[in-house]
Structures are given as C-alpha cells and as structure tokens.
Scaffold this active site. Sequence first.
Site, mmCIF file in Angstrom:
data_model
loop_
_atom_site.group_PDB
_atom_site.id
_atom_site.type_symbol
_atom_site.label_atom_id
_atom_site.label_comp_id
_atom_site.label_asym_id
_atom_site.label_seq_id
_atom_site.Cartn_x
_atom_site.Cartn_y
_atom_site.Cartn_z
ATOM 1 N N HIS A 122 0.815 -1.203 0.000
ATOM 2 C CA HIS A 122 0.000 0.000 0.000
ATOM 3 C C HIS A 122 0.860 1.269 0.000
ATOM 4 O O HIS A 122 0.602 2.212 -0.732
ATOM 5 C CB HIS A 122 -0.913 -0.009 1.230
ATOM 6 N N GLU A 138 -9.100 7.303 -4.468
ATOM 7 C CA GLU A 138 -8.443 6.326 -3.608
ATOM 8 C C GLU A 138 -9.410 5.202 -3.250
ATOM 9 O O GLU A 138 -10.612 5.406 -3.214
ATOM 10 C CB GLU A 138 -7.957 7.018 -2.336
ATOM 11 N N HIS A 144 -10.942 2.170 -0.737
ATOM 12 C CA HIS A 144 -11.103 1.733 0.650
ATOM 13 C C HIS A 144 -11.868 0.423 0.652
ATOM 14 O O HIS A 144 -12.874 0.260 1.340
ATOM 15 C CB HIS A 144 -11.798 2.808 1.486
ATOM 16 N N ASP A 162 -1.781 14.743 5.530
ATOM 17 C CA ASP A 162 -2.743 14.054 6.381
ATOM 18 C C ASP A 162 -2.105 12.785 6.931
ATOM 19 O O ASP A 162 -1.162 12.242 6.360
ATOM 20 C CB ASP A 162 -3.985 13.689 5.583
ATOM 21 N N GLU A 165 -4.351 4.236 12.878
ATOM 22 C CA GLU A 165 -4.968 4.908 11.746
ATOM 23 C C GLU A 165 -6.209 5.667 12.182
ATOM 24 O O GLU A 165 -7.181 5.763 11.444
ATOM 25 C CB GLU A 165 -5.235 3.894 10.622
ATOM 26 N N ASP A 215 -6.574 7.805 -11.439
ATOM 27 C CA ASP A 215 -7.008 6.420 -11.655
ATOM 28 C C ASP A 215 -6.846 5.596 -10.387
ATOM 29 O O ASP A 215 -5.954 5.838 -9.577
ATOM 30 C CB ASP A 215 -6.182 5.775 -12.766
ATOM 31 N N GLY A 222 -3.286 9.025 -8.474
ATOM 32 C CA GLY A 222 -3.934 7.726 -8.562
ATOM 33 C C GLY A 222 -3.612 6.852 -7.377
ATOM 34 O O GLY A 222 -3.003 7.301 -6.391
ATOM 35 N N ASN A 223 -4.009 5.605 -7.476
ATOM 36 C CA ASN A 223 -3.937 4.704 -6.332
ATOM 37 C C ASN A 223 -3.983 3.277 -6.860
ATOM 38 O O ASN A 223 -4.686 3.011 -7.829
ATOM 39 C CB ASN A 223 -5.133 5.008 -5.421
#
Lengths: 740, 242, 79, 79
Positions: free
Chosen positions: A49, A93, A95, A269, A313, A497, A534-535
């Site tokens: 990740h 992103e 999840h 962040d 987190e 993307d 992107g992610n």
Amino acid sequence: MTTSLPPVTEAQAAEHGLTPDEFRRFCDAIGRVPNLVELGVCSVMWSEHCSYKSSRAVLRGLPTSGPRVLQGPGENAGAIAIGDGLAVVFKIESHNHPSYIEPYQGAATGVGGILRDVFTMNARPIANLNSLRFGSFDHPRTRYLVGGVVSGIGGYGNCVGVPTVGGEIYFDKGYNGNILVNAFTLGVARADRIFRAKAAGVGNPVIYVGSKTGRDGIHGASLLASAEFDDTTEEKRPTVQVGDPFTEKLLIEACLELMEQDSVVAIQDMGAAGLTSSSVEMAARGGLGIAIDLDQVPKREAKITPYEILLSESQERMLIVARAGCEQQVMDIFTKWDLDAAVIGRLTDDGRMRVSAGGQVVVDLPLEPLAHGAPVYERPFAPPANLEELQRLDLGQVQLPGDYGQALLRLLATPNIASKRWVFRQYDSLVGSNTVVGPGSDAAVLRIKGTPRAVALSVDCNSRYCELDPYVGAMTAVVESARNVVCGGAEPLGVTDCLNFGNPEKPEVMWQFREAVRGLRDACNALGVPVVSGNVSFYNETDGRSIPPTPTVAMVGLLADVAHHTTQWFKSEGDVVVLLGRTREELGGSEYLASLHDMVRGTPPWIDLSVEMQVQQVCLQAIREGIVRSAHDCAEGGLAVALAEACIAGPHEPLGAEVELEADIRPDAWLFGESQSRIVLSVRKKHVNRLRELARGADVPCTVLGEVRGRRLRIGSLIDVSTTDLRAAWANALAQRMEE
Amino acid sequence: MRWGVVTFPGSLDDADARHALDALGEPSVALWHKDRSLHGVDCVVLPGGFSYGDYLRAGALARFSPVMESVVRFAADGGLVFGICNGFQVLCESGLLPGALIRNRNLSFICATVHCRVEETDTPFTSAYSQAAVLALPIKHGEGCYVADPATLQGLEDNRQVLLRYVDAAGRATEDANPNGSLRNIAGITNPTRNVFGLMPHPEHAVEALCGGVDGAGFFRSVRLTLSEGLPARTASVPPGL
Amino acid sequence: MRAKVYVTLKAGVLDPAGKAIERALHSLGFDEAHDVRLGKYIELRVEGDATQAANRLDDMCRKLLANGVIEDYRFEVGD
Amino acid sequence: MRAKVYVTLKAGVLDPAGKAIERALHSLGFDEAHDVRLGKYIELRVEGDATQAANRLDDMCRKLLANGVIEDYRFEVGD
Ligand SMILES: Nc1ncnc2c1ncn2[C@@H]1O[C@H](COP(=O)(O)OP(=O)(O)O)[C@@H](O)[C@H]1O
Ligand SMILES: [Mg+2]
C-alpha cells in the site's frame, strides 16, 4: 546510537508481512536488527500500500506531464491549472477491504481520507465522486453491503459539507467476496498557493492537529490492503476506524484558514500508517531527519503503546511542519475551531527518524531505507489460461430476441443500467452552490464561482471489458470518461485512476495489471490527458479468486464558459436526433449478452483512438457553437438504451422519439451492441446541416436517426414502447432490488 | 437593512446562504457561534448543515452556543429569525418554534427537488408570494419529519402558522408528495407572533437560474419588503385569535 | 460514579426506526418480536455523591439529553 | 413478555457522538460528566418462555440489533 529495546526475530518479521529477503534487506540497510516498534514502522512503509513495490515499475509508463500540470503523481493529490490563477486538485483512492469488513464506516472513512488528501494541498473540496462494485444481488451479503456503503458515503459526505455529484455502481458476481469502494475528491486552489508535503528548515516544529490517537485500524489499510481475505479474516480484523465527519469539517476550515497565513512549511494528512507514513514521507521528501516525542501526542486512551501510536490509523488527523516561532499562530487557529493541536517534534539534519516515549528512544532509523528502500518487484506475468476460451464468441449461437421492446425493458431494469437515483438521492449534491448538473447525466458540472468557468466530472470503468481484454478495457475507461465529460460540454483536462486488481504475485493478475496500464497509457496519450494522481489496490481476492480487473478512471474536464453545460436528456419535441460515430456488429462483453443471454464472453468493442478523438471534438465544437440541446454517450446497453435514457432520464415529463432503423448488421447488435466512439445528440432542425458540416470536416459518421416526438419510443418496426413503461422499468428497478 | 448568517461548528450552508443573499443584492455579515453580539443585523439566518455533527439530536447541541442566547432575546423583541433545515431543527430544539423534527419516514437522507405550497402570505417571510403558489425547492436532510402533539398541530392550523406544505406539482398535499412523513405535510412553520420562521427546504439553493432555479428568492424578498416598509416586524400582522 | 441514562420516545410519537427493526426481525424469521421501540442508552461517569449526582443528572436530561417534546427519560446512578 | 436490549460501542472504538455530548455538557456547566458513551436502547415484546426468549434474543442481537464489528450487546428478558 540505537534503542534499548530488544531486537525482533525472523518470525516476528514474517508476522508483519515481511518476506525473509525483505527482512534481511532492511537489516542490512539499517546495519542491525530492528526492535519491534521499528519493525512495525518498516512493515507499513514497505507494505504494498505504501511502497508500491509491485506496481512502481509498471506505472512509470503513464503520461504525467502537460502544460497545465502543476502537480503530478507523488504528492497527496494532483493539480492542474484552469486559468484565472486557479487550479483543480484531485485524486481517487480505494477503501475496499475496510468497506467489506464494516461497510458504513469503511466507506465513510474512505471519503474522509480522500478529502484530507485534497485539502492538505490548500484546495477547498467542492465535489466528491464514488465508484462502487458489489456482488450480484443473489449473494446474501450484497444488500447489506450496498446499503451500508451508500449510507456511509452519504453519512460522511453530507455531514462534512462537500457535495457528492456523481459516480458509478456495478453489480457482478466477481465481487461477491470483495467489493470495491473508490472515492474521489476535487478541490479548487489558488495556483500559486498549493501546499506540499516536503519538509524544510532544520529545527522547525512538527505539529499534530485533529482528533486524538486511539487504537483504530492498527495494521488497517496498510496490512489489510496487502492481505488476501480468507476464513481467518475475522481474527486478522483490526479495531475498525470510525469516522467523525464533524471533526473533519472543523479540520478543513482550520487548515484552510491556517494556510492563508505563511506559518506552514509542509502539511500532510495522517492516512494509512498514520503518524509513521506522514512523518517519514514529509521528512524524506525534504532530505531531512525528524525527531518525535510520543508523550506529546494527544491520546484517546491512556494505555496505548508507542507501537500503537505510530501505527494507529485514527481518522481526522494532520501533521504540519510550521516555521519556528509560528507555533502560537497555529495553536490559536485550532483552538478557535475546538481542535487538538500539539508540537510533537522537530526537524533534524541527520536524515534519521528518532522517536522517543517516556524518555526512552523507541525508534532510531535512517529515513532513506524506510521511504525508498523497499524492493521494487518486476513480478512475472502471463495471460490467464482461459482467456482465449473467454474471448471466443460465436454469434451464430446467440438467438435474436423474439420481442425487442421486451428486451429493451429488461435491459433498462438490470441493476447495471437502471437509474442510480436510489443511490444518489442519499447524497447531498447541492451544498456549496456550485452544482450546475448533478448526478443523473453523463457528467456532473460544477461552476467555479467568480469565473465564467466550470468543471465536468465523470468516473468510469467497465470491468467486464477488462476481464475479456484488460488493454482495451482500460482504454475504454479513459475514453468513456472523456466522452462523458465532453457530453457535459467540457474539454478533458486530466485523469486520476484507481487500479483495483487481485494478487500481483499471480502471473495472470500481473499480466492484467500491465495490460491495463498499457491501455491507460495509450488512451491518455491519444487524448492528450495526463494522469496526475492515482492509487493501486492489489490483493482484491477471496479464497484465491481475484476480482475482475477494475482500473477505474476519473476524468476532469474544463468548460471555458459554464453556459456550455449540456445534459443527456431530450429537451423538446421537434428536435432532430443524430448519432455521431459508427455502429459495428460488436456484442462481445455487452450487458445485453450478459443479462439476456447469460454470456460473458467475446472481445470488447474495439476502439480506434483517432476516431474517438474526432467524435469527441465534433461533439464539443457543436456544443460550443450552441447548437446541441442534449448529448449522451452510448455505453452499457448500446444505442437503444442511450435513446431510452435520453427520453426518460430528465427531471421533467418523458419525451418520446421516432427513430429510423437502418441496420446493415444484426438488429440486436445495432440496438444493444456497445460499439465505442458514439454519441447521441439532439439539435434543432435548423442546425442539422451545421452539425453535418462539422462531422464531415472531421470525417466522423453523422446519421440523422429521427426526431423527438410524442410519448413513445419507436425504433423502426422493432421497438414501440411508451415512455411511461420505459421509465417504470428503469426508474425503480434498483430500489426494488434493494427492498426485495 | 443587513442580514446576519450564523456559523455554528458544523454549519454547512452558511456560505451558501450568504452567497444567495449576495446574488439577490442583499448585504450580509457572518455571525460566529462564540460571539454573543448580533452586530446590529435586522434578520438572523440559522443556516443548514450538521451543527455539532447533529450528534444526539439534530440541532440539539447548537442551541447552547453563546450566539443563541442573543438570538432568543432578539426573537423575543420581535426580531426576524429565519431557520433553514438545520436552522429549523435548532429553532425547534430551542423552543422558538413548536414541535420537533425526527428521522425521515424512510430512514435515509433525501436530496431531491420537491414542490411546496405557500399557505400564508401575511407574514414577513412569505409576503412576496401569491397565496397557494407552488414552488420547486430542493430538500436535503435525514431528519426532516415534522412531528408535534395533536393540540400543537391544531394550534398551528388555527393560528395559520403553517407557512409551507409539501404538495405535488398540481398543488395537492397528498401522501405521495410528502417526502419525509411530516405530519400534515408540514414543510415550514412560523411562531404565533410571526417573526420566527423555520423550513426544511433550502430556498438559498433556489435563487439562481443556473443552480437550482429561482423559486426560493421570494422568502428573502419578503423579508426585504417587510423591513423596508419600516414597520417593526413585531406588529407585522398578528393573526386573529391572538 | 457510573450513571446510565435511558431516553425513550413518548408513547404516540412515530418511531420509524423501531418499525423498520421490527420488519427486519420478521423477515429474519423472528416473528415473535413485537412493539419494537428504539431509544438511546447513555453511559457516563459523574462525580459527587448519589443524591447530588441524581439531581444533576435530572438537570442534564431536561436540558440536553432528552427532548421533552418527543422523549421521556430515566436514569440510574451508581453500579 | 417484555425485553430490553442495550447496544454499546466496543471499548476503544471512537464515539464521536459521546465526545460531542460530553463537550456540550461541560459547556453547560456539567463539568463532572466524563467518559460519555452513546448507545442504543431497544424495547420490544417477545413470545415464549424466558429461556426460549433469551436464546432468540441473543440470536436477534447477533444477526441484526448489534453490529458485532464495533458493538457489544446485553439484554434482559421479562420485567
Ligand atoms: N455511486 C454513485 N454515486 C453517485 N452518483 C452515481 C453513482 N452511480 C451512478 N451515479 C450517477 O448515475 C448516472 C448514471 O451512471 P452511469 O450509468 O455510470 O453513467 P454513464 O454510463 O454515463 O457513465 C451518472 O450521472 C452517475 O454520476
Ligand atoms: Mg458508465
């Protein structure tokens, strides 16, 4: 200098997801064996990740630059100039795994995370999109997951005051055990006031702001997103992160207010891997070191350990590097907004991450290996064994429908084509008063206050195409999202993307990934749109079964004049219905084959990128000349569905249409085939010739199909259905599936 | 005259309300929840949003902000108070308006354009509309179902305090036209002295042809008319029977 | 000392959530479930002795925790 | 027979509502209130004898009334 904590064992390293090689590599890099806290830090920084170790090499192929690009990939989000000294800042992103475990909170915190990526760059978020994939409705968990995810997206977005103006949602049994939740945010910033996450200034204070730190999601995104699901998922389950959109709203206002001054050097962040990744990345980008005192971190529970604080987190937290001496300014603003803020460390010049707790050093590591030391894998790849079989399609075996009207009605009622109102009516699409075109048309259009401009947004991916041919499928995602944006009246500006795939350690998944990226690259190059952010989400699989490859593409377009905004539905009787583009005998991968013939096979519709460009340019030119009354791209369900949607999708009473059918091909292919590069326009009679000229000039096929008239949709002698029946089939299907 | 738009923590449509007033040529100032002063404004707008996250109950926590002490006093002196969506919820929670707003009948948030009928025009908030005018206004709320005990409801009707009802396009207050289950299709009400107004729809999102239409502009124009006529809002038409 | 507050809807006030839960229970085969009402359960820690705390809690409920227009409340102090 | 179900957030799970309520209580001068947690309180009527009902209720909680990922539950049967 080293820490007083005992070194870890190889077994512990394995539990943290490090391979023996990776562990050895890390020990060599730091010249010793790490302690447990250090191992935790390494394991998240080197996770798929955070490190992109399986995708980095492949992604290098994507076009990321352009005259308007202010910030490409590598920062929290991408930025593109839109004139008047303004820029749009956007990113998408995933999840996915958290949303499968706890749909409401998983989706909600996904929205919160992407918002922070955008406002951390000093952009005010003005729009959210979401791209969702669920299993089929006959899977027992689907309704629960859909309900939870949609209300989670709404629950967070509505409460934080950013409108959700569009998205997409598809249902396919390939996602039964692994749903996809991709969230997109776009913000507007002053081009000369974009903030980045590059630390500078030795001795500058590192300030923690936002919510207190709890045990939330330890090894959440970072490890979860890198671990397949199986029956032991329950045990692996981390404390689920719970979102607090109210606090996020305060955080947005406080951070934007703070960035109006010049006390901020860098800001990021705390997303996946929380305090660890934000501090490591900021310091490393600046080529500096960082010293953190965990005793200063605002905590939610007393007994939380250094390991947990570093890996927590907890949501709604930001890390700021401020100018020395500005500490009080920063504190004052966060006090005004009732938020916690604390100086937790300083920048150093030794290139190390030094963390202390209770007067004891718990981490003392060189930053370089943490940030850039992860291995870059060139994983083996090979096409899936069954691909050729999947691509074989003998239309001779496909029966023509007995009743084309019924076929159309059935298609309109499939969850993938039916109206998505049940979803988007749960989203505030208006707050901010910029929404010119909300959900329900090809693209959402938002004005940019104080300018004549507007932006158009669309997110797309047909994963059925991608399964049959990831290269063509990914190209299609790019050109369809661009086409949607063009139909909204905008010129495509740039792309973000979200590449959702299975386990990259499997050659066929890696092949799908490489092919998809190649498709993105070729399509973006052809359209001249850069990928600015992107992610990548790997390991989307359950019990060894991968999801269909899903390279989701979000396109951002610009309208120089908001007056050009265009919607998909017919406007008035007497207007002429025109088709731009050519219809071929292409049924492979169509919703028609899947829903009415229960067949997912063949090759997806081919794309000629130069033709696609021409079609889009003719459409955009016509819109800019003010002669287009409605524009709708042909996507799932083909021409017949596009025509039906143009009749019934509008906010007003449905309008009918009379359309000639001149099928030189199978009628079902002409009606329901999904040939690309096609747009259905309606124009006033007096403008038909001008449209023809424009098309001829670009030699784009331009066919007058018929006229907007009456209250029925008539297509040749094959279809004659009342708009009332069309709307009934289309409008409530999704709500009905959810209530069943 | 000058408008004041309150910002609570979690207010979301405060900037939108000021933007709408701007678009209508109405001067406005921002009022901060921690600040007791109303800075001499003539009409206070409590905007939409999720004040304090709407945790516990929508509007429940905002009513305790310092600024609300002043708003309550302002209202008692006949000052005009205009609560939109979350602002309506705050007004009910603080007792400036009767009844309460609970979760929508279907339990989910609803964002849609609905039709509303103007029930009374002899108020500072609706005088610019014609009687029974049907407006297309956006709603966006999860807790907009208006409830009150039968006696209170009857009182509202008898005193003609119901200013806005959900109706269909033809102006009929049917069950289907009721988006959230509000009793008697109530979308907006005023207090007995007609100087406090709360509604669930968002007129501030319906003042520009480009974004959401213009049907909401009349509420703001009404206030402007009332105040420029110079009569203190207090005496602006006290309903019979009071 | 620990305190528990129970906030329930007044009789007669619609409870769409309660209804929905009841429907869901029935669809899951729990046909024996009836009259489902959804309320709030608030746990907190308060200082001071029991009687003192009780008075203060009553105050908290009237001022904030319950909305007298639609809700009733009940609380327990001490464990 | 009557039954009562108490659904509370698991220890350690963030409770934004509880946090906001606690702030509000403090601003109202109730400084003695701490660790406020907001949960659900469900009242219902069930048929069958106590032990039977208890088993069924446990089932209801696991299947619907509580979200096992973030919530704990407790219930009482009979009055
Ligand atoms: N998850 C979602 N959230 C918000 N809007 C959605 C969502 N899914 C679909 N929509 C909206 O519904 C409309 C139809 O979606 P879609 O069929 O994907 O459009 P297209 O085929 O033109 O890309 C679009 O306006 C889209 O923005
Ligand atoms: Mg689509």
